[in-house]
Design an enzyme around this catalytic site. Structure first.
Site, mmCIF file in Angstrom:
data_model
loop_
_atom_site.group_PDB
_atom_site.id
_atom_site.type_symbol
_atom_site.label_atom_id
_atom_site.label_comp_id
_atom_site.label_asym_id
_atom_site.label_seq_id
_atom_site.Cartn_x
_atom_site.Cartn_y
_atom_site.Cartn_z
ATOM 1 N N ASP A 39 62.344 74.274 42.358
ATOM 2 C CA ASP A 39 63.542 75.052 42.112
ATOM 3 C C ASP A 39 63.187 76.521 42.350
ATOM 4 O OD1 ASP A 39 66.115 75.792 40.967
ATOM 5 O OD2 ASP A 39 64.925 76.437 39.238
ATOM 6 N N ARG A 40 64.180 77.350 42.691
ATOM 7 C CA ARG A 40 63.871 78.746 43.006
ATOM 8 C C ARG A 40 63.963 79.648 41.758
ATOM 9 N NH1 ARG A 40 67.661 82.553 46.748
ATOM 10 N NH2 ARG A 40 68.218 83.364 44.698
ATOM 11 N N ASP A 41 65.195 79.824 41.275
ATOM 12 C CA ASP A 41 65.426 80.835 40.228
ATOM 13 C C ASP A 41 64.988 80.316 38.864
ATOM 14 O OD1 ASP A 41 66.589 82.495 42.184
ATOM 15 O OD2 ASP A 41 68.485 81.398 41.976
ATOM 16 N N ASN A 82 70.218 75.411 44.042
ATOM 17 C CA ASN A 82 71.673 75.569 43.961
ATOM 18 C C ASN A 82 72.003 77.040 44.154
ATOM 19 O OD1 ASN A 82 71.960 72.878 43.244
ATOM 20 N ND2 ASN A 82 72.515 73.265 41.114
ATOM 21 N N CYS A 124 80.275 68.125 45.604
ATOM 22 C CA CYS A 124 79.389 67.741 46.714
ATOM 23 C C CYS A 124 78.314 66.775 46.205
ATOM 24 C CB CYS A 124 78.724 68.984 47.308
ATOM 25 S SG CYS A 124 77.550 69.751 46.176
ATOM 26 N N ARG A 127 74.665 69.418 44.987
ATOM 27 C CA ARG A 127 74.450 70.345 43.879
ATOM 28 C C ARG A 127 73.738 69.602 42.747
ATOM 29 N NH1 ARG A 127 75.658 75.216 41.636
ATOM 30 N NH2 ARG A 127 76.511 75.279 39.521
#
Ligand code: ZN
Length: 554
Positions: A39-41, A82, A124, A127
């Site tokens: 995951d990024r954030d 996301n 979608c 997500r």
């Protein structure tokens, strides 16, 4: 805007971007994983909401060094993120690419970037917690979701991983909700320690040296069907390094033992230090068992146990049966009873825990044999014609341990809700569960209670679109068939150890209920609150999630 107009943010699928680290590395990854998805954030970089500014990118402490350890181990890396700020217009694609470039400048290259540009309202498939990003990342990296482990900071990340059949590690931050931490099967304090544990688990199932092929190996797994099924990968590893494998199991695990590949002969005998309701120790029976084990003439024994069971009483009998090389997991001091004393930290999935003991004894799965649960092709009975075409939902409300069963009244409401949603529901259970299955099926579905043995149930499960079940044997049959599981998981034992292994799963139920970690066989809390609060609509939604993206993995 009209529905059919070209709006890039309304596309149903994830955006795939090439990363700086793309290509080049070979696939010398380990037995368990080829790739780590991040995951990024809040996981790689500080969470700056809807950030489109590269100057605001701040890596989390230790992230660069941790990622470099994964790269050095030959694991491919992808970011799965996301970014609903795209859908909401807070930043555009060019700004996002600039942020990604800055992340790669600070943290090194990733092999792929997978971005969900949608908002919750778009419905979608990508997500998180939907599994679409994980499937897309696996495809992009040339592997399967079950060979990926995802690291993220919130429940959505873990949910996406499990729904795809990947492993999920939660690295909580101050914003992670306590119930998300409770529900996660694998929690690490920060990214560096998550990486350390990924690499440790990867190493633990790879033998330091491969033993010469032995003649006869005796493997032992007492206890119930589920215990025997989750030991399957480890038994296959032993079988790859032995000419003959003899399995000692208990009466409750016999039917499952018959389904395992790699087993040449089965000895069934209850072990009074393992059984939950043991008969008194009968010295004559122990003498007969010892004589029977002597007759096996095993070169080696590998004794598999759960974390709360002791291998030592049996190790003594095995010594008396003349076995000179014994491997077992034992935190207790084994003295001269065990030659290969193995230890495993808590929280490791049972199949990997067993595989790591096999590895300590010098055995590994042969190339091409994935570390997943599997059944013998020739042992699964044909599916009864009366149940119709494949694609039904199996609802299995019971369990030998009532604390892990779905309350009958809830199971009936689930059957009704699934039927109302258009599913064909087959209600399964053992001969002693017929009253329950009849009541549940009366609310919607076909009652198959008591009509199948374990092999027959395996056949039914193999053709299901999904299985709705508690923490009990049929969940592992589903895992063995690659059929998605809606897991109504009572938290009496850790989900990370006993959850369905390497198969798309949605976990439901209150992971923080007071029965947590009690190992209770009967629910100690009035009203069975860990499961009674499950909303049948959640089950319907979980089945939709698991079957929307192709569902099964094999
Ligand atoms: Zn999406």
């Amino acid at each position: 805007m009209r529905q059919d107009q070209e709006d890039p943010y309304q596309r149903r699928s994830a955006r795939v971007y090439a990363g700086a680290g793309r290509g080049g590395r070979g696939s010398d990854a380990g037995v368990l994983y080829d790739a780590v998805l991040l995951d990024r954030d809040g996981t790689l970089i500080e969470d700056v909401p809807y950030n489109g500014d590269p100057e605001k990118v701040r890596p989390l402490p230790g992230a660069r060094a941790a990622l470099d350890r994964l790269r050095a181990a030959g694991l491919r890396l992808a970011v799965v993120t996301n970014q609903s700020g795209l859908a909401r217009g807070y930043f555009d694609e060019e700004q996002m690419r600039a942020v990604h470039a800055r992340v790669e400048e600070l943290l090194g290259g990733f092999d792929a970037w997978l971005v969900c540009p949608h908002d919750d309202a778009d419905g979608c498939d990508c997500r998180k917690p939907a599994p679409g990003l994980v499937h897309a990342a696996a495809r992009e990296l040339g592997t399967s979701a079950s060979r990926c482990v995802l690291v993220g900071d919130i429940g959505r990340d873990v949910g996406a991983a499990l729904a795809a059949g990947a492993a999920g590690v939660l690295v909580p931050t101050p914003v992670t909700r306590p119930e998300e931490i409770a529900a996660a099967g694998w929690v690490a304090t920060d990214l560096p320690s998550a990486v350390d544990e990924i690499l440790r688990r990867q190493r633990a199932v790879r033998p330091a040296r491969t033993a010469d092929k032995v003649g006869t190996a005796l493997v032992v797994r007492s206890d119930s069907a589920g215990d025997v099924l989750v030991t399957g990968p480890a038994i296959r590893a032993v079988a790859a390094g032995a000419q003959r494998v003899v399995l000692l199991c208990g009466p409750r695990g016999r039917a499952a033992a018959e389904l395992l590949p790699g087993v040449d002969e089965i000895i069934e005998h209850p072990l009074p230090w393992i059984d939950p309701a043991p008969a008194p120790v009968d010295p004559d029976a122990m003498r007969r068992l010892t004589a029977r084990l002597w007759a096996v003439g095993a070169d080696e024994a590998v004794v598999f146990t759960s974390f709360h069971q002791s291998a030592l009483p049996l190790a003594l009998l095995l010594r008396m049966a003349g076995i000179t090389r014994i491997a077992a997991i034992s935190d207790d001091y084994p003295g001269a009873l065990v030659d290969i004393r193995h230890r495993v930290p808590v929280g490791v999935p049972e199949p990997e825990r067993a595989l790591s003991l096999a590895a300590a004894a010098g055995y590994r799965l042969p190339a091409g044999d994935e570390p997943v649960l599997r059944l013998r092709d020739d042992a699964v009975a044909p599916r009864p014609a009366a149940v119709g075409d494949p694609g039904y939902v199996v609802l299995h409300p019971g369990s030998a341990a009532s604390s892990r069963a779905c309350p009958t009244e809830l199971a009936a409401r689930i059957a009704a809700a699934l039927t109302a949603a258009g599913h064909r529901v087959l209600v399964t259970g053992g001969p002693d569960e017929r009253t329950v299955t009849a009541r549940v099926a009366a609310a919607g579905g076909t009652d198959l209670g008591g009509t199948t043995d374990l092999a027959g149930l395996a056949a039914l499960v193999a053709d299901a679109a999904a299985v709705v079940v508690g923490n009990t044997g049929p969940a592992h049959l589903a895992a063995a068939a690659g059929v998605p599981v809606v897991s109504l998981f009572a938290p009496t034992v850790p989900f990370g150890q006993w959850g369905p292994y390497r198969v798309p799963t949605v976990r439901l139920g209150d992971a923080n209920a007071p029965c947590r970690d009690t190992r209770a066989a009967a629910c100690p809390i009035p009203g069975h609150p860990c499961l009674s609060g499950v909303d049948p609509a959640e089950v319907v939604e979980a089945v939709r999630t698991l079957t929307a993206s192709g569902g099964g993995i094999r």
